[in-house]
Design a protein around this motif. Sequence first.
Motif, mmCIF file in Angstrom:
data_model
loop_
_atom_site.group_PDB
_atom_site.id
_atom_site.type_symbol
_atom_site.label_atom_id
_atom_site.label_comp_id
_atom_site.label_asym_id
_atom_site.label_seq_id
_atom_site.Cartn_x
_atom_site.Cartn_y
_atom_site.Cartn_z
ATOM 1 N N SER A 24 26.972 63.106 -9.357
ATOM 2 C CA SER A 24 25.729 63.998 -9.502
ATOM 3 C C SER A 24 26.168 65.335 -9.169
ATOM 4 O O SER A 24 26.117 66.471 -9.700
ATOM 5 N N LEU A 25 26.565 65.363 -7.612
ATOM 6 C CA LEU A 25 26.714 66.385 -7.014
ATOM 7 C C LEU A 25 28.084 67.203 -7.553
ATOM 8 O O LEU A 25 28.017 68.385 -7.649
ATOM 9 N N GLY A 26 29.027 66.425 -7.989
ATOM 10 C CA GLY A 26 30.114 66.966 -8.538
ATOM 11 C C GLY A 26 30.072 67.681 -9.720
ATOM 12 O O GLY A 26 30.367 68.743 -9.861
ATOM 13 N N PHE A 27 29.371 66.996 -10.733
ATOM 14 C CA PHE A 27 28.985 67.595 -12.047
ATOM 15 C C PHE A 27 28.084 68.965 -11.605
ATOM 16 O O PHE A 27 28.341 69.843 -12.259
ATOM 17 N N SER A 28 27.076 68.903 -10.976
ATOM 18 C CA SER A 28 26.398 70.142 -10.461
ATOM 19 C C SER A 28 27.189 71.314 -10.025
ATOM 20 O O SER A 28 26.918 72.474 -10.645
ATOM 21 N N LEU A 29 28.114 70.934 -9.151
ATOM 22 C CA LEU A 29 28.854 71.989 -8.453
ATOM 23 C C LEU A 29 29.742 72.621 -9.654
ATOM 24 O O LEU A 29 30.191 73.696 -9.688
ATOM 25 N N MET A 30 30.295 71.542 -10.362
ATOM 26 C CA MET A 30 31.093 71.949 -11.690
ATOM 27 C C MET A 30 30.474 72.988 -12.265
ATOM 28 O O MET A 30 31.052 74.182 -12.725
#
Length: 289
Positions: free
Chosen positions: A15-21
């Motif tokens: 989730s954090l990865g997609f948000s930062l993306m």
Amino acid sequence: MNNTVKGIIALLIASLGFSLMAVFVKYSGDLPTVQKVFFRNFISMLIALSLVLYFREKLFGHKESQGLLLLRSSLGVLGVVLNFFVIDRMVLSDADILNKLSPFFTIILSAIFLKEYVRRYQVISIVIAFIGAIFIIKPSFSSDTIYALLGVAGAVFAAGAYTVLRALGSREKFYTVVFYFSFFSTAALLPFFIWQFEPMTGIQFWSLVLSGVCAAIGQFGLTIAYSYAPAKDISIFFYSTILFTAIFSIAVFGDVPDALSIIGYIVIFTASFYMFMKNKPPKDSQRSI
């Protein structure tokens, strides 16, 4: 640490990865959408390629899977292009939550094309989620409404890709599927990337590189999470992206969602939580396993 906890941690990382993306995509500024999607998928392709080679798997999967892999990749690239287009033109958290409608569309598409049985509580969840989407879309004849509807269309294409993955099952390794999609989308977008290419500053270049890295973290984290625990037990934690994205949206861009959008977030999250709770097996059956 049991497998469920491991799955939750992996899902939070995803989730954090997609948000930062999404943050890096928006932070890269006024560049063509195709250029942003190309970078995102090219970087993901390189990361997936290293895994495929490391595990000595087939780069493009098995012959009998080609039709489904092509369809999944075609739908996926349309979903990503629309998602990136909307990210640049809406409040970041609004664009993200509209993209999170994809699980509800997946239920509908799976029922139509895979003949999966839709339960009553799923229908109720879908209706509630769509009501929440209306609060975010705020139907009118403004450009904001058009962008929001394109965000919903992106969620439909993403759901189509997920539906094809369900049909594909476990016939291909996850890194092969990710590589196939990334390679297909990179090749398909290359002519448009060359045609629309705009010179980038150092910040823009590294923002797009990091968007690709974060997208890969999100994709692999999601896959790893569901290898530890069933989706029905942990999927609700994927909606932590709403919180992450809202925080980044306010802190980095100063974009504060309006009251109606916040109501929409709550309604969609409620629909997701309701479906999550209905999917969980009774405690008695859990003890008997």
